[in-house]
Design a protein around this motif. Structure first.
Motif, PDB file in Angstrom:
ATOM      1  N   UNK A  54      29.379  83.008 126.491  1.00 36.76           N
ATOM      2  CA  UNK A  54      29.057  83.347 127.873  1.00 36.76           C
ATOM      3  C   UNK A  54      28.285  84.641 128.032  1.00 36.76           C
ATOM      4  N   UNK A  55      28.128  85.388 126.955  1.00 39.15           N
ATOM      5  CA  UNK A  55      27.429  86.668 127.003  1.00 39.15           C
ATOM      6  C   UNK A  55      25.932  86.465 126.792  1.00 39.15           C
ATOM      7  N   UNK A  56      25.109  87.373 127.310  1.00 43.17           N
ATOM      8  CA  UNK A  56      23.677  87.289 127.033  1.00 43.17           C
ATOM      9  C   UNK A  56      23.400  87.587 125.555  1.00 43.17           C
ATOM     10  N   UNK A  57      22.309  87.038 125.064  1.00 46.62           N
ATOM     11  CA  UNK A  57      21.952  87.216 123.658  1.00 46.62           C
ATOM     12  C   UNK A  57      21.595  88.670 123.365  1.00 46.62           C
ATOM     13  N   UNK A  58      22.018  89.133 122.195  1.00 47.14           N
ATOM     14  CA  UNK A  58      21.645  90.470 121.724  1.00 47.14           C
ATOM     15  C   UNK A  58      21.556  90.430 120.207  1.00 47.14           C
ATOM     16  N   UNK A  59      20.830  91.359 119.650  1.00 44.01           N
ATOM     17  CA  UNK A  59      20.680  91.420 118.199  1.00 44.01           C
ATOM     18  C   UNK A  59      22.037  91.676 117.544  1.00 44.01           C
ATOM     19  N   UNK A  60      22.852  92.539 118.148  1.00 47.08           N
ATOM     20  CA  UNK A  60      24.182  92.819 117.598  1.00 47.08           C
ATOM     21  C   UNK A  60      25.057  91.570 117.570  1.00 47.08           C
ATOM     22  N   UNK A  61      25.025  90.792 118.645  1.00 45.36           N
ATOM     23  CA  UNK A  61      25.836  89.569 118.702  1.00 45.36           C
ATOM     24  C   UNK A  61      25.372  88.570 117.649  1.00 45.36           C
ATOM     25  N   UNK A  62      24.066  88.460 117.453  1.00 45.84           N
ATOM     26  CA  UNK A  62      23.538  87.544 116.444  1.00 45.84           C
ATOM     27  C   UNK A  62      23.998  87.976 115.057  1.00 45.84           C
ATOM     28  N   UNK A  81      30.371  78.461 116.013  1.00 45.59           N
ATOM     29  CA  UNK A  81      29.613  79.705 115.855  1.00 45.59           C
ATOM     30  C   UNK A  81      28.133  79.409 115.650  1.00 45.59           C
ATOM     31  N   UNK A  82      27.825  78.360 114.884  1.00 41.58           N
ATOM     32  CA  UNK A  82      26.428  77.990 114.645  1.00 41.58           C
ATOM     33  C   UNK A  82      25.742  77.599 115.954  1.00 41.58           C
ATOM     34  N   UNK A  83      26.452  76.888 116.820  1.00 45.78           N
ATOM     35  CA  UNK A  83      25.874  76.491 118.107  1.00 45.78           C
ATOM     36  C   UNK A  83      25.599  77.717 118.988  1.00 45.78           C
ATOM     37  N   UNK A  84      26.547  78.635 119.040  1.00 43.88           N
ATOM     38  CA  UNK A  84      26.365  79.859 119.829  1.00 43.88           C
ATOM     39  C   UNK A  84      25.219  80.676 119.238  1.00 43.88           C
ATOM     40  N   UNK A  85      25.194  80.769 117.914  1.00 46.68           N
ATOM     41  CA  UNK A  85      24.151  81.522 117.225  1.00 46.68           C
ATOM     42  C   UNK A  85      22.777  80.922 117.502  1.00 46.68           C
ATOM     43  N   UNK A  86      22.679  79.617 117.456  1.00 46.46           N
ATOM     44  CA  UNK A  86      21.401  78.952 117.725  1.00 46.46           C
ATOM     45  C   UNK A  86      20.918  79.243 119.143  1.00 46.46           C
ATOM     46  N   UNK A  87      21.841  79.191 120.118  1.00 46.20           N
ATOM     47  CA  UNK A  87      21.468  79.497 121.497  1.00 46.20           C
ATOM     48  C   UNK A  87      20.963  80.918 121.628  1.00 46.20           C
ATOM     49  N   UNK A  88      21.686  81.855 121.014  1.00 47.17           N
ATOM     50  CA  UNK A  88      21.302  83.258 121.131  1.00 47.17           C
ATOM     51  C   UNK A  88      19.969  83.540 120.441  1.00 47.17           C
ATOM     52  N   UNK A  89      19.773  82.963 119.259  1.00 48.81           N
ATOM     53  CA  UNK A  89      18.503  83.173 118.559  1.00 48.81           C
ATOM     54  C   UNK A  89      17.346  82.600 119.373  1.00 48.81           C
ATOM     55  N   UNK A  90      17.563  81.440 119.963  1.00 51.60           N
ATOM     56  CA  UNK A  90      16.530  80.824 120.796  1.00 51.60           C
ATOM     57  C   UNK A  90      16.235  81.697 122.014  1.00 51.60           C
ATOM     58  N   UNK A  91      17.286  82.219 122.623  1.00 50.56           N
ATOM     59  CA  UNK A  91      17.121  83.109 123.775  1.00 50.56           C
ATOM     60  C   UNK A  91      16.337  84.353 123.401  1.00 50.56           C
ATOM     61  N   UNK A  92      16.658  84.926 122.244  1.00 50.87           N
ATOM     62  CA  UNK A  92      15.940  86.133 121.814  1.00 50.87           C
ATOM     63  C   UNK A  92      14.484  85.827 121.486  1.00 50.87           C
ATOM     64  N   UNK A  93      14.223  84.688 120.838  1.00 54.39           N
ATOM     65  CA  UNK A  93      12.841  84.315 120.533  1.00 54.39           C
ATOM     66  C   UNK A  93      12.059  84.081 121.815  1.00 54.39           C
ATOM     67  N   UNK A  94      12.656  83.369 122.745  1.00 52.19           N
ATOM     68  CA  UNK A  94      11.977  83.066 124.001  1.00 52.19           C
ATOM     69  C   UNK A  94      11.721  84.352 124.787  1.00 52.19           C
ATOM     70  N   UNK A  95      12.689  85.229 124.819  1.00 60.30           N
ATOM     71  CA  UNK A  95      12.540  86.502 125.523  1.00 60.30           C
ATOM     72  C   UNK A  95      11.481  87.382 124.882  1.00 60.30           C
ATOM     73  N   UNK A  96      11.366  87.336 123.559  1.00 61.51           N
ATOM     74  CA  UNK A  96      10.370  88.152 122.849  1.00 61.51           C
ATOM     75  C   UNK A  96       8.960  87.671 123.170  1.00 61.51           C
ATOM     76  N   UNK A  97       8.784  86.353 123.373  1.00 62.28           N
ATOM     77  CA  UNK A  97       7.466  85.804 123.671  1.00 62.28           C
ATOM     78  C   UNK A  97       6.984  86.200 125.063  1.00 62.28           C
ATOM     79  N   UNK A  98       7.917  86.250 126.021  1.00 63.75           N
ATOM     80  CA  UNK A  98       7.511  86.519 127.404  1.00 63.75           C
ATOM     81  C   UNK A  98       7.412  88.012 127.703  1.00 63.75           C
ATOM     82  N   UNK A  99       7.995  88.841 126.858  1.00 69.65           N
ATOM     83  CA  UNK A  99       8.002  90.277 127.129  1.00 69.65           C
ATOM     84  C   UNK A  99       6.680  90.927 126.780  1.00 69.65           C
TER      85      UNK A  99
END
Length: 99
Positions: A54-62, A81-99
């Motif tokens: 339920x938390x937003x993605x962060x490098x520390x959480x990953x 854990x793999x499912x949560x990790x996949x979501x967070x990594x995807x969120x970070x990748x997507x956020x990096x592209x738009x920033x």
């Protein structure tokens, strides 16, 4: 200072104190859930994973989730854990592209 200004000041001070207390409690809960991720109790580990989901993605959480996935002996929790990790990594990748 007028009586009304004093009341407003005390009210704002009270609101600030309640907000600070709420922030401290929230921080304590986050730290507790992160600590429970490596608990000896699998139910606590599952609860910690659900909390992290339920938390937003962060490098520390990953990083913590990668460590957890490598450490976790139960396949069900590793998969969660793999499912949560996949979501967070995807969120970070997507956020990096738009920033």
């Amino acid at each position: 200072m007028s009586r009304r200004a004093r009341r407003i000041g005390l009210f704002l001070l009270g609101v600030g104190a309640v907000a600070a207390l709420g922030a401290l409690i929230l921080r304590d809960q986050v730290v507790r859930h992160q600590r429970d991720l490596f608990s000896s109790n699998p139910v606590r580990r599952l609860a910690a994973l659900r909390h992290l989901n339920g938390e937003p993605a962060s490098v520390d959480a990953v990083t913590v989730l990668r460590d957890f996935r490598a450490w976790e002996p139960r396949r069900l929790l590793r998969n969660q854990a793999a499912a949560v990790l996949e979501r967070m990594e995807s969120e970070l990748r997507h956020g990096a592209r738009t920033a």
